[in-house]
Every structure is written in structure tokens, then in C-alpha cells.
Write an enzyme that holds these catalytic residues in place. Structure first.
Site, PDB file in Angstrom:
ATOM      1  N   LYS A 260       8.630   3.111  30.805  1.00 49.75           N
ATOM      2  CA  LYS A 260       9.665   3.928  30.183  1.00 49.75           C
ATOM      3  C   LYS A 260      11.035   3.599  30.793  1.00 49.75           C
ATOM      4  O   LYS A 260      11.125   3.203  31.958  1.00 49.75           O
ATOM      5  CB  LYS A 260       9.398   5.417  30.439  1.00 49.75           C
ATOM      6  CG  LYS A 260       8.162   6.007  29.807  1.00 49.75           C
ATOM      7  CD  LYS A 260       8.009   7.459  30.231  1.00 49.75           C
ATOM      8  CE  LYS A 260       6.751   8.100  29.667  1.00 49.75           C
ATOM      9  NZ  LYS A 260       6.872   8.361  28.232  1.00 49.75           N
ATOM     10  N   ARG A 334      -3.527  10.408  24.816  1.00 46.80           N
ATOM     11  CA  ARG A 334      -4.633  10.489  23.857  1.00 46.80           C
ATOM     12  C   ARG A 334      -5.893   9.823  24.400  1.00 46.80           C
ATOM     13  O   ARG A 334      -7.005  10.173  23.997  1.00 46.80           O
ATOM     14  CB  ARG A 334      -4.204   9.870  22.524  1.00 46.80           C
ATOM     15  CG  ARG A 334      -3.919   8.387  22.551  1.00 46.80           C
ATOM     16  CD  ARG A 334      -3.039   7.960  21.391  1.00 46.80           C
ATOM     17  NE  ARG A 334      -1.672   8.442  21.563  1.00 46.80           N
ATOM     18  CZ  ARG A 334      -0.675   8.206  20.710  1.00 46.80           C
ATOM     19  NH1 ARG A 334      -0.918   7.535  19.592  1.00 46.80           N
ATOM     20  NH2 ARG A 334       0.533   8.647  20.934  1.00 46.80           N
TER      21      ARG A 334
END
Length: 484
Positions: A260, A334
Site C-alpha cells: 500500500k 477475504r
């Protein structure tokens, strides 16, 4: 935590507050003596107090008792209005040593609960130092305490205590918030409550039992910050329904190899907000002794960048056998949720499965900072949870689970892939998680609550930082389920 109690005495040497409904703000003055009524009447007329929810006007009275009168609007008098009034009074009276709130004697228990929730939630502070607390330490609600009113205050205390824990866990910096640390906090919080048990599954257990996705996400952080799976269970006698709550527990998210930017990484201590919420809701249900079996699962890992980090193109076999190709290491939430949800379906076999996750930035783009995205195939379940969120003071919006995108998560080498480049990020994440619901597909709800998990400023009953989003929604829904 504020000391809030119910008491019939209406005298005070400090600040005195009255709740003011919209449309008829002067009705509150009937609770004052005639001399104070006349003064307050002139004041309310002068400031044009509307009584709208959360508005507060102060009337200083130096050298007199009470020393200050506060008038807090409750709007139409629903729970949201009472909660807003409580939050506003908590802030307005922060510099007072004590506060007494006059309310009509026919005030409903639900109003007392909402008022107390607002007072407690807005008073929340998180600090790593030994700063002195705010002077306001004691609040008295001037009301004859019936059994129902006392129970309402206890309900508020249980929910706020759990929300405070969720906020504290989420606010804690990630240099100390390892998966092992989080697990210890859950054990500590559950200790001493009959009916609550905690199991902490460490890496060796995860390896031996096929929780490969949790291990894969956490392996870049090294062994000292290795992953865990926490299972917190509330099993009251006679419970006829079983609910499993699964919360994403990424204790820090660098994005891994797909790293990120700094702007996207600086608040990633909040990436375990879902795990904090499901733990908090379970603790609140236990404190209320709700007659429903609850299992909270918190898959915990730090998604770090290291020599053993997962890579784009890696393949992982989830608990239960579904295979997934990792195309983006920053879509890690997820992955861990998939393992936990598959375990819940195969081993725990609940009646309802609900997951909460700070999952996608797309959620915030679609719905902003206060509203979580909700996905479900069940109209009834989604409607009940939306009603619970509204009653508890949180906000959700049901999003479509469009089959048009289902093929986009199919893999060439694997059953599914964890990321695509076509957009619809929140929807695709929900479709990915749906693969792990098995026979519970129509009894499953997914909340994407990335943005609502964090407040950028003080706002009503929220203080800057972690919000504990989800504790109130889940607890209200569990209460509704047991009351039906």
C-alpha cells in the site's frame, strides 16, 4: 467509564440538564420550580431552542444552585433523539464534576437506554498515557427506577462496555497488537463469565488442520507475530438457535508484496475492526444472558512484507478444500475469512452465519463514512439486521449480490481468484465470500464496514478514532432474535 445511575432526588449543586422535545421545547420547564421556570422560559425564547436532536443550549447561573442549566434536544423523542441528547450532554458537561438530568416520569425504558448509551459512548477516550480523565465522572438520571428502567440501564451498560472494548482493541497501535496479543485480550475479557469459553488455535494447530489461508496471509510477519484463530463461545442452557459471527482480524495490513502507499497504510491498525466487533457483540450477549448460542470466530494475522510473504500467482487451499489463486496480496481479508467461514459451516453448522470485515475501499466510495454495505440473499434476515442497526444507532445499506459478476471470480488454475481489475470491488469480495457459505447461502449476511470502523473527528456518539462499528447492530439483532 461514567458512573450513571437512576435516582429520584432532583436537587443538585452542579449542572442540571433538561431534555427538550422539538415542537414544544417549553414543556420541559414543568420539571423546574416556578422561579427557575420563568428564567428558563425567557432563556429558551431568547435562544430560539428548536428541540432538534442533539442541540444543547447552556444557561450559566454563577453563585446559584444549580450553577448551570443545560437544555438538550431529543427531537421527536425516538431512541435516536434520546441517544443524540445523551451524547451532546456528555460533551457539553465534560468540565462539570457531576450532572443531573431531569426527565419526565413517564419516560420509557428504551429512552433511558438510549440516553445512557449516548452519554457513555460520547465520553469515550483512548490514550496510551496517564492523562487525567475529564472532570465529569457522575451522571444521575432523575427518575424513579422501575425494574424495566433498571434493566434498560443494564442493557446500555453491557452494549457500551462491549463497544468500548472493540474501540480499545482497534485503536491499539499495531506494534503491540499482534495476533497473540489480541487473543490474550479476548481470553481476559471472557474470564469469569459463566457460559463463555475461549479457544485459541496457534500456528501448529492451523497447519495440522488445514487453515492454509490464515497461515499464508500471516507467514510474512514471522513466527513471533504469527497468526491465530480465536473461537469465543457463548452457550447458555436451553438455547435453540446457533449463530456464528466471523470477523476479519488483520492486526496490521501493509498490503504485502502488493504494498500500500503510506496514505493507505497509516490507519491499518483498524483492519481487525470486524474481529473486535464480533467479540464485543458476543460478550454483550453473555452479559445480558441472552438465550441464544453464539460462536465468534476471529481469524487473526498480520499481512506483512517479508521474505516469506505470499506472492501474486500463489495458490492456496482453504479449509474444506476450495482453492484460490492470489492475484493481489492486498486482498487478504477475504482469504482469512474464507478459512473461518468454511470451518463454521463444516464443523459448527449454525442456523445463521454473519461476517463483518473492514474489507474494501469501494465500500466507502459507495456509501461514505457512516454506512456499512450489507449483502444477503435473505430479505427477512437483511431486513431484521437493518432494523437492528437503526435501533442501535448504526447505519447499513443493502447492496445487490449480482449474479452478472459471479463468473469474474472463477479461476483458470483454481476454483476462485481473490482479485480482479473490473471494479465493483465490494460486490466481488462478497461474491468471493459466498463461495464458503455452502448450505448457509440463504442464511448468511456479509457486512463490509471498512469506512464506518473509523471516525475522522468527534461526531455525535462517536469520538475520533475507532468506532466499534457492528457491536450495537449485532447485539440489537441478537436481542430481537431472542425476544421473538
Amino acid at each position: 467509564m461514567l458512573d450513571i445511575k437512576l435516582a429520584t432526588s432532583r436537587t443538585t449543586s452542579g449542572a442540571l440538564a433538561l431534555v427538550v422535545p422539538s415542537g414544544d421545547p417549553f414543556s420541559a420547564l414543568e420539571l423546574l420550580n416556578p422561579v427557575d421556570q420563568a428564567e428558563a422560559d425567557a432563556f429558551l425564547d431568547d435562544v430560539e431552542h428548536s428541540g432538534s436532536a442533539g442541540t444543547v443550549h447552556k444557561l450559566p447561573r454563577p453563585g446559584r444552585k444549580p450553577s448551570k442549566l443545560l437544555f438538550a434536544g431529543i427531537g421527536e423523542g425516538d431512541e435516536a433523539g434520546w441517544r443524540a441528547a445523551g451524547a451532546a450532554l456528555s460533551k457539553a458537561a465534560r468540565s462539570e464534576p457531576a450532572l443531573r438530568i431531569l426527565v419526565p416520569q413517564d419516560t420509557a425504558p428504551a429512552a433511558v437506554r438510549a440516553l445512557a448509551e449516548g452519554l457513555w459512548l460520547a465520553a469515550y477516550r483512548f490514550t496510551l498515557t496517564d492523562d487525567e480523565p475529564d472532570p465529569l465522572r457522575r451522571v444521575t438520571i432523575a427518575l424513579a427506577a422501575s425494574r424495566e428502567h433498571s434493566a434498560a440501564l443494564d442493557q446500555a451498560r453491557a452494549v457500551v462496555t462491549a463497544t468500548t472494548l472493540a474501540r480499545d482493541l482497534t485503536n491499539t497501535p499495531s506494534d503491540r497488537k499482534t495476533p497473540a496479543w489480541f487473543a490474550k485480550q479476548v481470553v481476559k475479557a471472557a474470564t469469569g463469565t459463566p457460559g463463555l469459553t475461549v479457544e485459541v488455535r496457534e500456528p501448529a494447530y492451523l497447519q495440522d488442520n488445514g487453515f492454509n489461508a490464515i497461515l499464508t496471509v500471516g507467514r510474512g510477519a514471522g513466527p513471533e507475530r504469527g497468526p491465530r484463530l480465536v473461537e469465543l463461545s457463548w452457550r447458555p442452557r436451553g438455547a435453540k438457535r446457533h449463530v456464528v459471527l466471523v470477523g476479519k482480524g488483520i492486526t496490521f495490513d501493509t498490503g504485502g508484496v502488493c504494498i500500500k502507499p503510506v496514505s493507505g497504510m497509516k490507519l491499518m491498525r483498524k483492519d481487525m475492526g470486524g474481529a473486535a466487533a464480533v467479540v464485543g457483540a458476543t460478550l454483550a450477549a453473555a452479559a445480558m444472558r441472552l438465550p441464544i448460542r453464539i460462536t465468534a470466530l476471529a481469524p487473526l494475522a498480520e499481512n506483512a512484507l517479508g521474505g516469506d510473504s505470499m506472492r501474486p500467482g500463489d495458490v492456496v487451499t482453504h479449509y474444506g478444500g476450495i482453492t484460490s489463486e492470489i492475484l493481489n496480496t492486498d486482498a487478504e481479508g477475504r482469504l482469512v475469512l474464507g478459512d473461518a467461514m468454511a470451518y463454521a459451516v463444516r464443523r459448527l453448522r449454525p442456523d445463521v452465519l454473519i461476517d463483518l470485515a473492514t474489507l474494501t475501499g469501494a465500500q466507502g466510495v459507495a456509501l461514505g463514512k457512516r454506512t456499512a454495505a450489507m449483502y444477503s440473499h435473505s430479505d427477512a434476515l437483511a431486513g431484521d439486521l437493518a432494523a437492528a442497526a437503526a435501533a442501535g444507532g448504526e447505519s447499513v445499506w443493502r447492496m445487490p449480490l449480482s449474479e452478472d459478476y459471479a463468473e469474474e471470480i472463477r479461476g483458470e488454475l483454481t476454483d476462485i481468484i481473490n482479485s480482479t481489475d473490473i471494479g465493483a470491488g465490494s460486490l466481488l469480495a462478497a461474491l468471493y465470500l459466498r463461495e464458503f457459505t455452502g448450505p448457509l447461502r440463504d442464511r448468511w449476511v456479509h457486512f463490509d464496514m471498512s469506512s464506518p470502523a473509523w471516525a475522522d473527528s468527534n461526531d455525535g456518539d462517536l469520538t475520533k478514532g475507532a468506532t466499534g462499528w457492528g457491536v450495537r447492530t449485532l447485539t440489537r439483532w441478537l436481542e430481537m432474535e431472542t425476544a421473538a
